[in-house]
Write an enzyme that holds these catalytic residues in place. Structure first.
Site, PDB file in Angstrom:
ATOM      1  CG  HIS A 160     -30.074 -29.912  16.319  1.00 34.16           C
ATOM      2  ND1 HIS A 160     -29.543 -30.024  17.452  1.00 34.16           N
ATOM      3  CD2 HIS A 160     -29.058 -28.640  16.120  1.00 34.16           C
ATOM      4  CE1 HIS A 160     -28.852 -29.360  18.200  1.00 34.16           C
ATOM      5  NE2 HIS A 160     -28.572 -28.317  17.275  1.00 34.16           N
ATOM      6  CG  ASP A 180     -31.150 -25.595  17.856  1.00 32.08           C
ATOM      7  OD1 ASP A 180     -31.794 -24.825  16.948  1.00 32.08           O
ATOM      8  OD2 ASP A 180     -29.888 -25.336  18.200  1.00 32.08           O
TER       9      ASP A 180
END
Length: 371
Positions: free
Chosen positions: A93, A267
């Site tokens: 991420h 995230d």
């Protein structure tokens, strides 16, 4: 190849990157599988099962010093010193995590991210199983937070005879959102789904009929539905990019007292203006009279299930990388799209765009079709 599986360090992260059965397949293929002592314990996968599968039980340093390191979650700050010029395969991420991007570049790590491996049809085969788990958990966690004992509105998602179920609004009809929606419908909620894609909404309407109300996403529609909701689940994803903010602080402050927000997109930076990462130990905070749940590793709550699902998805790609990552990238455009950093440069276009001051050489992999 020496393949290392470190123990996860994120708060209450019970998953491990490889099951014993996955370790067996890699060991039988001739690889040296090195599992950190206790890495699978929280998922009820003891060291003896890995040893029986042909893996070696090693220290933290040995697991990280492998040619290929497999993890579940992104390295946290205390692990940055363990990064090196080997191959790392995990959820990263990166577009929402500049410090980690910089650390990977500095260490010259060849880093592939599960969440950016993307097939030609635009689907995300390694993110999909965890998104499905997170979506189902989002409804369960949201329903729990609606209980009076948890500071919620005292509304039961399923309702009662003669009493409507809770109004559950899901923003985003992708994998996570559709799984949250399915859970909500199954529990008897008064369910609403909001999405930009009218074809997707039509498909969901065909699946659920009168059990779900579909709404085309606009800022006005999101505000209107949030103000009438008991539970809002944010499941907005732009692959590889920071999540767009779709719900303003002002709207949150005007929501029903005791309402709950669950941000599955945390995230990727979160899709609510008020969002900030929380942990399983301290999962919620309040904004006005609204509870906000932003746990950044939701599937860690069901480590046994999630570990098995993740290994099923990742193992073919792990096998390909273990045979030589350069050849694997050349052979598989989906895996090529997963490459985020290499040789001291950012290789993923959205990460390069997010952090233009970092050295970059975006990989010219074919883009997903039909998007």
């Amino acid at each position: 190849m020496r393949i290392g599986i470190p123990q996860e360090t994120k708060n209450r992260e019970t998953r491990v990157a490889l099951t014993p059965e996955g370790a067996r397949q890699l060991a039988e293929a001739g690889h040296d599988v090195c599992v950190e002592q206790g890495a699978g314990t929280a998922a009820f996968l003891p060291d003896r099962e890995y040893e029986a599968a042909g893996a070696r039980i090693v220290s933290t340093a040995e697991a990280w010093d492998a040619d290929l390191v497999l993890k579940v979650k992104e390295p946290v700050e205390r692990e940055y010193d363990l990064l090196r010029d080997n191959v790392l395969f995990t959820f990263l991420h990166l577009a929402a995590n500049e410090p980690l991007a910089a650390a990977l570049v500095a260490a010259r790590t060849t880093a592939f991210s599960y969440d950016t491996v993307q097939l030609d049809d635009g689907s995300l085969p390694l993110l999909t199983p965890m998104s499905a788990v997170a979506g189902r958990l989002a409804t369960l966690e949201g329903g729990h937070r609606l209980l009076s004992s948890q500071g919620g509105r005292g509304v039961l998602i399923a309702g009662a005879p003669g009493v409507a179920g809770a109004r559950v609004v899901v923003i985003g009809g992708g994998v996570a959102g559709s799984n949250a929606l399915a859970q909500a419908v199954g529990m008897g909620a008064d369910a609403v789904v909001i999405d930009l894609d009218e074809d997707r909404l039509e498909s969901l309407a065909a699946t659920y009929g009168d059990a779900v109300r579909t709404v085309v996403s606009t800022p006005e529609a999101i505000e209107r539905e949030a103000l009438a909701a008991d539970l809002v689940i944010g499941a907005v994803l732009v692959p590889g990019h920071r999540a767009p903010r779709v719900l303003s602080r002002d709207t949150v402050l005007a929501m029903r007292p005791g309402a709950v927000l669950v941000d599955i997109a945390i995230d990727q930076g979160g899709c609510f203006e008020v969002s900030r990462p929380t942990t399983h130990d301290d999962p919620v905070f309040t904004v006005g009279d609204v509870q906000v749940y932003c746990v950044a590793n939701m599937p860690g709550a069901v480590g046994a299930t999630a570990t098995a699902a993740l290994t099923h998805a990742t193992l073919p790609y792990v096998t390909a990388i273990a045979g030589g990552w350069q050849g694997a990238v050349e052979a598989d455009p989906a895996l090529a799209r997963g490459l985020n950093t290499d040789a001291g440069t950012v290789r993923y276009p959205a990460v390069a765009q997010a952090f233009p001051h970092l050295p970059a050489d975006p990989l010219a992999a074919p883009g997903p079709a039909d998007r």
